[in-house]
Design a protein around this motif. Structure first.
Motif: not given
Length: 128
Positions: A1-30
């Protein structure tokens, strides 16, 4: 397994988690804003909730665009009301103002219940 491929997978996972938490915050604010708004009728609130259930992401975006400015006004009004309520409670618990304390001491002096020295001491205490 390539190190950079797993690194970018981790970065992508953090971006998705951030987007989901931001969406939940906006949903509850609405949702919170919907129930905070006393000017919006019950039918409109029910319609917004139905759209939030069936088309949640798009509805949150439309709500933030259409009513985002008034959300801040309602939040500020609620914060101001809470501050006024807290200030009133503190004033009630703290007791009378220095002017009231001096007036009470003056009444006691006039009735002869306290001496001039005691009046001056009470006055000094009230002015601290």
């Amino acid at each position: 397994m390539n190190f950079w491929a797993s690194f970018w997978d981790i970065i992508w996972w953090f971006i998705l988690v951030f987007a989901f938490v931001s969406y939940l915050y906006a949903l509850f604010a609405v949702i919170g804003d919907l129930f905070r708004d006393s000017k919006l009728g019950g039918g409109w609130k029910a319609l917004w909730i139905i759209f939030l259930i069936f088309v949640p992401f798009l509805t949150v975006l439309v709500y933030l665009i259409a009513r985002g400015g008034s959300m801040a006004e309602r939040y500020a009004a609620q914060a101001q009301a809470a501050k006024a309520s807290t200030d009133a409670y503190i004033q009630q618990v703290a007791g009378a103002s220095p002017t009231d304390e001096i007036a009470k001491a003056k009444d006691l002096l006039t009735s002869g219940a306290i001496t001039t020295e005691e009046f001056e001491a009470l006055k000094a205490k009230a002015l601290r």
